[in-house]
Design a protein around this motif. Structure first.
Motif, PDB file in Angstrom:
ATOM      1  N   LEU A  79      11.045 -17.711  15.255  1.00  0.00           N
ATOM      2  CA  LEU A  79      12.495 -17.589  15.201  1.00  0.00           C
ATOM      3  C   LEU A  79      13.026 -17.699  13.767  1.00  0.00           C
ATOM      4  O   LEU A  79      14.050 -17.106  13.435  1.00  0.00           O
ATOM      5  N   GLY A  80      12.342 -18.465  12.929  1.00  0.00           N
ATOM      6  CA  GLY A  80      12.842 -18.736  11.588  1.00  0.00           C
ATOM      7  C   GLY A  80      12.572 -17.664  10.563  1.00  0.00           C
ATOM      8  O   GLY A  80      12.859 -17.858   9.370  1.00  0.00           O
ATOM      9  N   ARG A  81      12.071 -16.522  10.984  1.00  0.00           N
ATOM     10  CA  ARG A  81      11.816 -15.434  10.035  1.00  0.00           C
ATOM     11  C   ARG A  81      13.038 -14.526   9.937  1.00  0.00           C
ATOM     12  O   ARG A  81      13.593 -14.123  10.954  1.00  0.00           O
ATOM     13  N   PRO A  82      13.475 -14.194   8.732  1.00  0.00           N
ATOM     14  CA  PRO A  82      14.650 -13.321   8.585  1.00  0.00           C
ATOM     15  C   PRO A  82      14.337 -11.897   9.002  1.00  0.00           C
ATOM     16  O   PRO A  82      13.206 -11.421   8.865  1.00  0.00           O
ATOM     17  N   ILE A 288      19.530 -29.000   4.822  1.00  0.00           N
ATOM     18  CA  ILE A 288      20.199 -28.568   6.052  1.00  0.00           C
ATOM     19  C   ILE A 288      19.240 -27.913   7.038  1.00  0.00           C
ATOM     20  O   ILE A 288      19.639 -27.607   8.159  1.00  0.00           O
ATOM     21  N   GLY A 289      18.005 -27.661   6.649  1.00  0.00           N
ATOM     22  CA  GLY A 289      17.085 -26.912   7.501  1.00  0.00           C
ATOM     23  C   GLY A 289      15.877 -27.711   7.939  1.00  0.00           C
ATOM     24  O   GLY A 289      15.669 -28.859   7.532  1.00  0.00           O
ATOM     25  N   PRO A 324      23.706 -26.600  -0.191  1.00  0.00           N
ATOM     26  CA  PRO A 324      22.616 -26.828   0.755  1.00  0.00           C
ATOM     27  C   PRO A 324      21.265 -26.458   0.164  1.00  0.00           C
ATOM     28  O   PRO A 324      21.130 -25.482  -0.584  1.00  0.00           O
ATOM     29  N   ILE A 325      20.255 -27.239   0.518  1.00  0.00           N
ATOM     30  CA  ILE A 325      18.870 -26.950   0.139  1.00  0.00           C
ATOM     31  C   ILE A 325      17.999 -27.090   1.386  1.00  0.00           C
ATOM     32  O   ILE A 325      18.480 -27.340   2.477  1.00  0.00           O
ATOM     33  N   HIS A 326      16.694 -26.874   1.202  1.00  0.00           N
ATOM     34  CA  HIS A 326      15.710 -27.064   2.274  1.00  0.00           C
ATOM     35  C   HIS A 326      15.949 -26.099   3.429  1.00  0.00           C
ATOM     36  O   HIS A 326      15.899 -26.460   4.598  1.00  0.00           O
ATOM     37  N   TRP A 327      16.188 -24.841   3.087  1.00  0.00           N
ATOM     38  CA  TRP A 327      16.315 -23.801   4.104  1.00  0.00           C
ATOM     39  C   TRP A 327      15.969 -22.472   3.435  1.00  0.00           C
ATOM     40  O   TRP A 327      15.812 -22.389   2.222  1.00  0.00           O
ATOM     41  N   ALA A 328      15.777 -21.428   4.185  1.00  0.00           N
ATOM     42  CA  ALA A 328      15.682 -20.028   3.738  1.00  0.00           C
ATOM     43  C   ALA A 328      14.340 -19.607   3.170  1.00  0.00           C
ATOM     44  O   ALA A 328      14.027 -18.421   3.185  1.00  0.00           O
ATOM     45  N   THR A 329      13.526 -20.529   2.667  1.00  0.00           N
ATOM     46  CA  THR A 329      12.332 -20.139   1.910  1.00  0.00           C
ATOM     47  C   THR A 329      11.047 -20.244   2.711  1.00  0.00           C
ATOM     48  O   THR A 329      10.145 -19.419   2.556  1.00  0.00           O
ATOM     49  N   LEU A 332       9.680 -23.675   8.764  1.00  0.00           N
ATOM     50  CA  LEU A 332       9.075 -24.969   9.048  1.00  0.00           C
ATOM     51  C   LEU A 332       9.570 -25.600  10.354  1.00  0.00           C
ATOM     52  O   LEU A 332       9.206 -26.731  10.663  1.00  0.00           O
ATOM     53  N   ALA A 333      10.408 -24.893  11.097  1.00  0.00           N
ATOM     54  CA  ALA A 333      10.945 -25.457  12.343  1.00  0.00           C
ATOM     55  C   ALA A 333      11.131 -24.335  13.352  1.00  0.00           C
ATOM     56  O   ALA A 333      10.579 -23.239  13.197  1.00  0.00           O
ATOM     57  N   PHE A 334      11.937 -24.592  14.388  1.00  0.00           N
ATOM     58  CA  PHE A 334      12.068 -23.644  15.475  1.00  0.00           C
ATOM     59  C   PHE A 334      13.468 -23.055  15.602  1.00  0.00           C
ATOM     60  O   PHE A 334      13.796 -22.449  16.608  1.00  0.00           O
ATOM     61  N   HIS A 335      14.315 -23.252  14.593  1.00  0.00           N
ATOM     62  CA  HIS A 335      15.649 -22.653  14.631  1.00  0.00           C
ATOM     63  C   HIS A 335      15.630 -21.299  13.934  1.00  0.00           C
ATOM     64  O   HIS A 335      14.713 -20.985  13.164  1.00  0.00           O
TER      65      HIS A 335
END
Length: 380
Positions: A79-82, A288-289, A324-329, A332-335
Motif C-alpha cells: 500500500l505504501g508504494r506511490p 508523521i509516517g 513533516p519527516i519520516h515519510w515518502a522515502t 515501512l508500514a501498511f498505510h
C-alpha cells in the motif's frame, strides 16, 4: 558469436556472484558493534537496567496478535508504494548558512540551518535500509544530491541506531568528505568506532545532556549553538538483541532560533517537557509516517505529530513551523503513501498550526515560504 556470448555470460555470472558474496560478507560489519563493545559506555545511567535501555513511559513495541500482524504484512505491504514518481528538487544550498532554514532530503535526513550553523540529521544515502545490499526496504525516490556535494557541515546528529536512521556507508562517506563531529545517544558511539570513525569526532550523550559547538571547536564568529539530547519514546536494535543503545530526539538552541528534531518516536510527555525546558521552538521536524495500530506507542500518527508541535511550542499550536519527516522515502508500514501528509495537513488546519511540506531536496526558509502546493496529490 555463440562462444563469445558464452564467455560473456560466464563473466557476467562471475561478476554477479562476486557482488553477492561481497554483499553477504558486509552484513556483520553493517550490523555494527557487538554487546561487549557497547556495554562499558552505557552502564550506570538511569534508563539502563538489565542490559537494556527503557522508555520512561510504558511502551510496547508490538500491540495485538502476531497472526493479525502477519496478515497485515501479507495483504497490505504494498500500500505504501506511490503510483507515480516522487518529484525531486535540486537543493539550493547557499554558501553561508541562514538564521533559519531546512532542506529535506527524504525520510529523516535533513540539513538544518540555524544561526549560521549547519546540522545534518540521520543521514541515509544508501539504496536500502538494511544490513544487506540485496534485501530490505528500498528507496522510493533517488537521493536529491550526492553526499559529496553537501556544503561544510558543523555537526551530524543521530536519533537512534535503526537502519533507516544510522547507515554505515553514509557514515563512512561523511568521515571521508567532512570534518564534522557525530553527536549520538549513548551506545551508538560503539557502532561508529567499529566502523573507523575517529574518537575525537564522536560525542555520546544521555537524555538531558548538552554540548555546545564552540566547545567542540566549531565556533562561528562568536555565535554558539547548543545541542541537547532530549527524550524520545522508541526502541533500538540492529540485530537480534534490542535496546542496547539509547534513542533520542534533539534540541538545537542558538542565540536567536530554536529547532527541534524528532527523529522517530511515539507520542510522549517528553514533548511538553522539552518545550518547557528549551522552547518554544521556531521549527519542528516531526515524524508523521510508518505508524500502525500494531505499534502505537513507538511511532506517532499525523494527528499526534500536530499535537506534539503544540507541546514543543509551550501550548501554542500557532507558534513556529512544522515540517513533516519520516515519510515518502521508504515503505515501512501498511498505510498508503500519501496518507500521512494528508492527515497531517488536515489536523494542522484544524489546530491552526503552520505547516510546510517540502519535496525531497527542497530548501525552506520559514520567513519566505513558497506558495502552498499539494504536490503529493499527483504522486498518489
Amino acid at each position: 558469436m555463440t562462444n563469445v556470448r558464452k564467455i560473456l555470460g560466464v563473466a557476467a555470472g562471475a561478476v554477479g556472484l562476486t557482488w553477492v558474496v561481497r554483499a553477504v560478507w558486509d552484513i556483520p560489519s553493517a550490523i555494527g558493534a557487538a554487546m561487549p563493545a557497547i556495554q562499558p559506555g552505557v552502564t550506570g545511567t538511569a534508563t539502563y537496567r538489565n542490559k537494556q535501555f527503557h522508555n520512561s513511559e510504558p511502551s510496547s513495541q508490538i500491540v495485538g496478535s502476531v497472526p493479525g500482524l502477519l496478515y497485515s504484512a501479507l495483504t497490505r505491504r504494498n500500500l505504501g508504494r506511490p503510483r507515480n514518481p516522487v518529484p525531486l528538487r535540486t537543493p539550493e544550498l547557499p554558501e553561508r548558512a541562514a538564521e533559519l532554514a531546512v532542506t529535506w532530503f527524504g525520510h529523516a535526513t535533513a540539513l538544518i540551518e540555524v544561526d549560521g550553523y549547519r546540522v545534518l540529521t540521520d543521514p541515509v544515502w544508501s539504496e536500502r535500509v538494511s544490513p544487506s545490499a540485496l534485501v530490505g526496504p528500498a528507496r522510493l525516490h533517488p537521493t536529491p544530491v550526492a553526499l559529496t556535494d553537501l556544503p561544510p557541515i558543523d555537526a551530524v546528529i543521530i536519533s537512534h541506531d535503526h537502519y533507516d536512521h544510522l547507515d554505515r556507508a553514509t557514515v563512512m562517506g561523511l568521515v571521508a568528505a567532512q570534518s564534522a563531529p557525530f553527536l549520538v545517544p549513548l551506545g551508538i558511539g560503539a557502532h561508529l568506532r567499529h566502523w573507523g570513525v575517529p574518537e575525537q569526532r564522536i560525542v555520546e550523550l544521555d537524555w538531558g545532556k548538552s554540548v555546545s559547538l564552540s566547545a567542540l571547536g566549531r565556533d562561528r564568529d562568536g555565535v554558539d549553538l547548543v545541542l541537547t539530547c532530549t527524550e524520545a519514546r522508541h526502541f533500538s536494535g540492529r540485530g537480534l538483541i534490542r535496546n542496547t543503545t539509547l534513542w533520542a530526539s534533539w534540541s538545537l538552541i542558538g542565540p536567536t532560533r530554536r529547532v527541534y528534531f524528532g527523529g522517530d518516536t511515539g507520542y510522549t510527555k517528553a514533548f511538553a517537557e522539552a518545550g518547557a525546558a528549551h522552547g518554544p521552538f521556531d521549527l519542528t521536524l516531526l515524524p508523521i509516517g510508518a505508524y500502525d495500530e500494531h505499534w502505537p506507542d513507538v511511532h506517532m500518527n499525523p494527528e499526534e505529530s500536530v499535537r506534539a508541535h503544540a507541546d514543543l511550542c509551550v501550548g501554542d499550536p500557532g507558534h513556529g513551523l512544522l515540517v513533516p519527516i519520516h515519510w515518502a522515502t521508504f515503505n515501512l508500514a501498511f498505510h498508503r503513501w500519501s496518507e500521512p501528509v494528508r492527515r497531517m495537513v488536515r489536523a494542522a488546519g484544524a489546530a491552526g498550526t503552520a505547516v510546510a511540506v517540502p519535496m525531497p531536496g527542497q530548501r525552506l526558509d520559514p520567513a519566505v515560504l513558497p506558495p502552498r502546493s499539494a504536490w503529493w496529490e499527483d504522486v498518489g
